[in-house]
Enzyme design. Structure first.
Site, PDB file in Angstrom:
ATOM      1  N   ASP A   1     -24.769 -72.398 -39.922  1.00 40.96           N
ATOM      2  CA  ASP A   1     -24.613 -72.661 -38.492  1.00 40.96           C
ATOM      3  C   ASP A   1     -25.814 -72.063 -37.753  1.00 40.96           C
ATOM      4  O   ASP A   1     -26.223 -70.946 -38.029  1.00 40.96           O
ATOM      5  CB  ASP A   1     -23.301 -72.028 -37.988  1.00 40.96           C
TER       6      ASP A   1
ATOM      7  N   ASN B   1     -11.927 -76.959 -35.867  1.00 40.12           N
ATOM      8  CA  ASN B   1     -11.647 -77.208 -34.450  1.00 40.12           C
ATOM      9  C   ASN B   1     -11.465 -78.703 -34.225  1.00 40.12           C
ATOM     10  O   ASN B   1     -12.188 -79.514 -34.812  1.00 40.12           O
ATOM     11  CB  ASN B   1     -12.813 -76.704 -33.590  1.00 40.12           C
TER      12      ASN B   1
ATOM     13  N   GLY C   1     -11.702 -76.963 -29.007  1.00 41.96           N
ATOM     14  CA  GLY C   1     -13.095 -76.649 -28.686  1.00 41.96           C
ATOM     15  C   GLY C   1     -14.097 -77.305 -29.618  1.00 41.96           C
ATOM     16  O   GLY C   1     -15.192 -76.792 -29.809  1.00 41.96           O
ATOM     17  N   GLN C   2     -13.740 -78.456 -30.194  1.00 41.60           N
ATOM     18  CA  GLN C   2     -14.707 -79.153 -31.057  1.00 41.60           C
ATOM     19  C   GLN C   2     -15.865 -79.664 -30.221  1.00 41.60           C
ATOM     20  O   GLN C   2     -15.665 -80.364 -29.225  1.00 41.60           O
ATOM     21  CB  GLN C   2     -14.032 -80.327 -31.785  1.00 41.60           C
TER      22      GLN C   2
ATOM     23  N   HIS D   1     -15.980 -81.117 -39.531  1.00 39.13           N
ATOM     24  CA  HIS D   1     -16.624 -80.013 -40.240  1.00 39.13           C
ATOM     25  C   HIS D   1     -15.665 -78.850 -40.359  1.00 39.13           C
ATOM     26  O   HIS D   1     -14.793 -78.649 -39.516  1.00 39.13           O
ATOM     27  CB  HIS D   1     -17.905 -79.571 -39.527  1.00 39.13           C
TER      28      HIS D   1
HETATM   29  P1  AMP Z   1     -17.363 -76.998 -33.268  1.00 42.85           P
HETATM   30  O1  AMP Z   1     -17.153 -76.286 -31.971  1.00 42.85           O
HETATM   31  O2  AMP Z   1     -16.271 -76.759 -34.257  1.00 42.85           O
HETATM   32  O3  AMP Z   1     -17.676 -78.471 -33.067  1.00 42.85           O
HETATM   33  O4  AMP Z   1     -18.645 -76.322 -33.917  1.00 42.85           O
HETATM   34  C1  AMP Z   1     -19.915 -76.884 -33.919  1.00 42.85           C
HETATM   35  C2  AMP Z   1     -20.852 -75.880 -34.544  1.00 42.85           C
HETATM   36  O5  AMP Z   1     -22.050 -76.537 -34.874  1.00 42.85           O
HETATM   37  C3  AMP Z   1     -21.229 -74.699 -33.633  1.00 42.85           C
HETATM   38  O6  AMP Z   1     -20.848 -73.468 -34.260  1.00 42.85           O
HETATM   39  C4  AMP Z   1     -22.745 -74.833 -33.478  1.00 42.85           C
HETATM   40  O7  AMP Z   1     -23.398 -73.590 -33.458  1.00 42.85           O
HETATM   41  C5  AMP Z   1     -23.118 -75.645 -34.717  1.00 42.85           C
HETATM   42  N1  AMP Z   1     -24.333 -76.447 -34.605  1.00 42.85           N
HETATM   43  C6  AMP Z   1     -24.685 -77.273 -33.590  1.00 42.85           C
HETATM   44  N2  AMP Z   1     -25.871 -77.865 -33.866  1.00 42.85           N
HETATM   45  C7  AMP Z   1     -26.252 -77.415 -35.091  1.00 42.85           C
HETATM   46  C8  AMP Z   1     -27.378 -77.658 -35.939  1.00 42.85           C
HETATM   47  N3  AMP Z   1     -28.369 -78.498 -35.568  1.00 42.85           N
HETATM   48  N4  AMP Z   1     -27.450 -77.027 -37.134  1.00 42.85           N
HETATM   49  C9  AMP Z   1     -26.466 -76.179 -37.505  1.00 42.85           C
HETATM   50  N5  AMP Z   1     -25.383 -75.902 -36.759  1.00 42.85           N
HETATM   51  C10 AMP Z   1     -25.270 -76.513 -35.562  1.00 42.85           C
END
Ligand code: AMP
Length: 121
Positions: A34, A92, A98-99, A105
């Site tokens: 992440d 999420n 909060g997705q 993922h």
């Molecule tokens: P969610 O809130 O479950 O959708 O989590 C999305 C996650 O993706 C967050 O923890 C972000 O920090 C992570 N994220 C967003 N863009 C990237 C990226 N380009 N590479 C790696 N992680 C990312």
């Protein structure tokens, strides 16, 4: 959900259009760090395929892919040596969950005590 945005950031990582710190890949899944870690180790494991959410994945993915994603998570747990001290898996979905990224993922967090499950309000 069902609609899938082919240009979401994780779809672009899967297509190698944007870089990611990739830790593991097999025919079913990709795992990468992440960019904004919430723990000493914070990895995202995503299925290969067009699934916007957990619900879409469970409705549309094959049993092989569902099992393959779970096995990929288990493999990454070993790659990061998290089995002994423990870890947390988070999914999420939707506005309450909060997705942010609309490609299903699983968050894998570990590397130190993770604290309470949620911020109680
Ligand atoms: P969610 O809130 O479950 O959708 O989590 C999305 C996650 O993706 C967050 O923890 C972000 O920090 C992570 N994220 C967003 N863009 C990237 C990226 N380009 N590479 C790696 N992680 C990312």
């Amino acid at each position: 959900m069902r609609h899938y945005d082919k240009n979401n950031v994780f779809a672009r990582i899967l297509r190698r259009e944007i870089p990611a710190s990739i830790l593991y890949e097999d025919e079913y899944a990709l795992a990468f760090h992440d960019v904004h870690p919430h723990a000493p180790l914070h990895v995202l494991i995503i299925p290969k395929g067009e699934f916007a959410s957990f619900s879409d994945f469970m409705a549309l993915a094959t049993p092989d892919l569902i099992a393959g994603l779970m096995r990929a998570i288990d493999t990454v747990i070993d790659l990061l040596d998290l089995r002994k001290n423990g870890f947390r898996l988070i999914i999420n979905q939707g506005s309450d969950g909060g997705q942010e990224v609309p490609h299903y993922h699983v968050h894998l967090l570990g590397g130190g005590p993770l604290g309470p499950l949620t911020s109680k309000k």
